[in-house]
Design a protein around this motif. Structure first.
Motif, PDB file in Angstrom:
ATOM      1  N   LYS A  47       5.507  -8.788  -0.809  1.00  0.00           N
ATOM      2  CA  LYS A  47       4.841  -7.994   0.228  1.00  0.00           C
ATOM      3  C   LYS A  47       3.583  -8.684   0.747  1.00  0.00           C
ATOM      4  O   LYS A  47       3.398  -8.880   1.941  1.00  0.00           O
ATOM      5  CB  LYS A  47       4.465  -6.600  -0.321  1.00  0.00           C
ATOM      6  CG  LYS A  47       5.611  -5.822  -0.910  1.00  0.00           C
ATOM      7  CD  LYS A  47       5.184  -4.457  -1.414  1.00  0.00           C
ATOM      8  CE  LYS A  47       4.218  -4.463  -2.587  1.00  0.00           C
ATOM      9  NZ  LYS A  47       4.761  -4.990  -3.843  1.00  0.00           N
ATOM     10  N   THR A  48       2.695  -9.027  -0.197  1.00  0.00           N
ATOM     11  CA  THR A  48       1.425  -9.634   0.202  1.00  0.00           C
ATOM     12  C   THR A  48       1.658 -10.972   0.903  1.00  0.00           C
ATOM     13  O   THR A  48       1.024 -11.262   1.922  1.00  0.00           O
ATOM     14  CB  THR A  48       0.511  -9.813  -1.032  1.00  0.00           C
ATOM     15  OG1 THR A  48       0.181  -8.514  -1.524  1.00  0.00           O
ATOM     16  CG2 THR A  48      -0.769 -10.547  -0.694  1.00  0.00           C
ATOM     17  N   THR A  49       2.590 -11.754   0.389  1.00  0.00           N
ATOM     18  CA  THR A  49       2.874 -13.046   1.004  1.00  0.00           C
ATOM     19  C   THR A  49       3.331 -12.850   2.453  1.00  0.00           C
ATOM     20  O   THR A  49       2.897 -13.569   3.357  1.00  0.00           O
ATOM     21  CB  THR A  49       3.948 -13.796   0.185  1.00  0.00           C
ATOM     22  OG1 THR A  49       3.507 -13.851  -1.168  1.00  0.00           O
ATOM     23  CG2 THR A  49       4.177 -15.190   0.703  1.00  0.00           C
ATOM     24  N   LEU A 168      -2.667  -3.736   6.456  1.00  0.00           N
ATOM     25  CA  LEU A 168      -3.289  -3.043   5.332  1.00  0.00           C
ATOM     26  C   LEU A 168      -2.524  -3.375   4.053  1.00  0.00           C
ATOM     27  O   LEU A 168      -1.333  -3.054   3.938  1.00  0.00           O
ATOM     28  CB  LEU A 168      -3.247  -1.535   5.578  1.00  0.00           C
ATOM     29  CG  LEU A 168      -3.940  -1.064   6.872  1.00  0.00           C
ATOM     30  CD1 LEU A 168      -3.453   0.308   7.291  1.00  0.00           C
ATOM     31  CD2 LEU A 168      -5.441  -1.033   6.685  1.00  0.00           C
ATOM     32  N   ASP A 169      -3.182  -4.037   3.115  1.00  0.00           N
ATOM     33  CA  ASP A 169      -2.501  -4.440   1.880  1.00  0.00           C
ATOM     34  C   ASP A 169      -2.964  -3.569   0.715  1.00  0.00           C
ATOM     35  O   ASP A 169      -4.041  -3.777   0.166  1.00  0.00           O
ATOM     36  CB  ASP A 169      -2.783  -5.921   1.582  1.00  0.00           C
ATOM     37  CG  ASP A 169      -1.891  -6.440   0.456  1.00  0.00           C
ATOM     38  OD1 ASP A 169      -1.137  -5.635  -0.134  1.00  0.00           O
ATOM     39  OD2 ASP A 169      -1.942  -7.650   0.170  1.00  0.00           O
ATOM     40  N   GLU A 170      -2.158  -2.588   0.367  1.00  0.00           N
ATOM     41  CA  GLU A 170      -2.471  -1.633  -0.700  1.00  0.00           C
ATOM     42  C   GLU A 170      -3.915  -1.142  -0.589  1.00  0.00           C
ATOM     43  O   GLU A 170      -4.648  -1.157  -1.579  1.00  0.00           O
ATOM     44  CB  GLU A 170      -2.259  -2.283  -2.074  1.00  0.00           C
ATOM     45  CG  GLU A 170      -0.943  -3.030  -2.170  1.00  0.00           C
ATOM     46  CD  GLU A 170      -0.042  -2.541  -3.285  1.00  0.00           C
ATOM     47  OE1 GLU A 170      -0.367  -1.523  -3.899  1.00  0.00           O
ATOM     48  OE2 GLU A 170       1.002  -3.165  -3.494  1.00  0.00           O
ATOM     49  N   PRO A 171      -4.327  -0.683   0.590  1.00  0.00           N
ATOM     50  CA  PRO A 171      -5.754  -0.429   0.805  1.00  0.00           C
ATOM     51  C   PRO A 171      -6.305   0.731  -0.020  1.00  0.00           C
ATOM     52  O   PRO A 171      -7.495   0.797  -0.267  1.00  0.00           O
ATOM     53  CB  PRO A 171      -5.833  -0.097   2.300  1.00  0.00           C
ATOM     54  CG  PRO A 171      -4.481   0.455   2.621  1.00  0.00           C
ATOM     55  CD  PRO A 171      -3.515  -0.301   1.750  1.00  0.00           C
TER      56      PRO A 171
HETATM   57 MG    MG Z   1       0.576  -7.614  -3.295  1.00  0.00          MG
END
Ligand code: MG
Ligand code: ADP
Length: 367
Positions: A47-49, A168-171
């Motif tokens: 996901k983050t990548t 938004l990354d796991e904000p």
């Molecule tokens: Mg991640």
């Protein structure tokens, strides 16, 4: 026009200890203008990548990324536009606010680097603080604030440049459940006001369902399914998605003479419709709250366990030698040990081989 388009995007990392890891594998994706799109999947699924490649913090190993039709990363042509020129706002899980700057300076930072004049900066910072419920707090320092407030600073800083896309990354992962819930509404309110497209990364299925127009479920670098929250919940393409999106029972069954039996028990058939692929063995998938428990008809069994939970009662019953969970509202009560009958009015079917695939995945994740 699609606002974000990924074509055959892959990312491989090479490390000394693990060798080459494919973090993202041949991703094809289109996100429309104004959409709230979530990327959902277990930890380590990529996901983050994916988000970092869209933002421009990560180069691609292969593929192309377009923002509003404009190429921003094209591996083949070695084309790469840096993050600050992509017109995006970003908020991360770690609050990522500068502790040595007060709120005003934290929020003003993206404008200062653009050499915007002081009067304009003041006006826009005050506006951003207002829209994130931080009115009059410009002089405070991040350490004076709660987690929720710190994440609002990050939001204010992200909206101040008027981005077309908000990543938004796991904000909200580091916030308590109540604050988390209210932040969901706030982000949607900001979206309405500023008209940005959202890509929201989370491993929390209920959070993704609550805010998304569409969601993408990822597993081990691959897209598994993309659809609306309702369709994903009701028609998961495979056992992995079914399990990831909510509580699930998976029952191994045998189909014989147009009847469905729990594996290892041909004494009585299950009360459900038949799968339509003609297989002899299959996995019957059910949600605990769609199973019917009654006193007269269906598959006869007994209540093994009764657990009182706040909104419902959970019963554990057996079909053959397999356990299933059933959730019913409070008025329909059974006692432990009591005989009951089970019906499955709403089921999904998966192939028996998926059992094996799931076991393989579990093994890999443990390693
Ligand atoms: Mg991640
Ligand atoms: P998620 O955000 O879904 O938890 P990530 O995108 O962070 O997953 O990671 C996907 C995979 O890529 C994981 O196996 C992770 O270990 C690996 N990975 C991510 N970033 C790096 C990196 N900088 N170097 C090496 N491996 C990485």
């Amino acid at each position: 026009m699609d606002q974000i388009e990924l074509i055959h995007v892959s990312k491989k990392f090479t490390t000394k200890t693990l060798g080459t890891v494919t973090a993202v594998n041949n991703l094809n994706l289109k996100i429309k203008e104004g959409e709230c799109f979530s990327i959902l999947g277990p930890s380590g699924c990529g996901k983050t990548t994916t988000l970092r490649m869209i933002a421009g913090f990560e180069d691609l190993s292969d593929g192309e990324i377009y923002l509003s039709g404009r190429p921003v990363s094209v591996k083949e042509k070695n084309l790469y536009i840096p993050p600050e020129k992509r017109g995006l706002g970003m908020v991360f899980q770690s609050f990522a606010v500068w502790p040595h700057m007060n709120l005003f300076e934290n929020v003003a930072f993206p404008l200062r680097v653009q050499n915007i004049n002081k009067t304009e900066i003041k006006k826009r910072v005050e506006e951003a603080l207002h829209h994130t419920n931080l009115d009059g707090m410009g002089k405070a320092y991040p350490s004076d604030l709660s987690g929720g407030q710190q994440q609002r600073i990050a939001l204010a800083r992200a909206i101040i440049t008027n981005p077309k896309v908000m990543l938004l990354d796991e904000p909200f992962s580091n916030l308590d459940p109540k604050t988390r819930e209210s932040m969901r509404f706030e982000i949607k309110k900001l979206q309405k006001k500023f008209n940005f497209t959202i890509i929201f990364v989370t491993h929390d299925q209920s959070e993704a369902m609550a805010i998304s127009d569409r969601m993408m479920v990822m597993d081990m670098g691959n897209i598994v399914q993309v659809d609306t929250p309702t369709n994903l919940y009701n028609k998961p393409i495979n056992r992995f998605v079914h399990n990831f999106l909510g509580k699930s029972n998976f029952t191994r069954v045998i189909i014989e003479n147009n009847k469905v039996y729990p594996r290892n028990d041909k004494s009585q058939p299950l009360s459900c419709e038949l799968p339509n692929n003609g297989e002899r063995e299959a996995v019957l998938a059910t949600r605990p709250n769609t199973i019917e428990l009654n006193h007269t008809n269906g598959y006869k069994t007994k209540i093994e366990k009764r657990i009182f939970l706040t909104n419902y009662i959970e019963y554990i019953v057996k079909v053959g030698d397999q356990i299933i969970q059933v959730q019913t509202p409070h008025f329909d009560e059974f006692k432990e040990g009591q005989t009951c009958y089970v019906k499955f009015p709403s089921v999904m079917w998966y192939s028996a081989e998926e059992d094996l695939k799931d076991n393989e995945r579990d093994c890999r994740q443990i390693i």
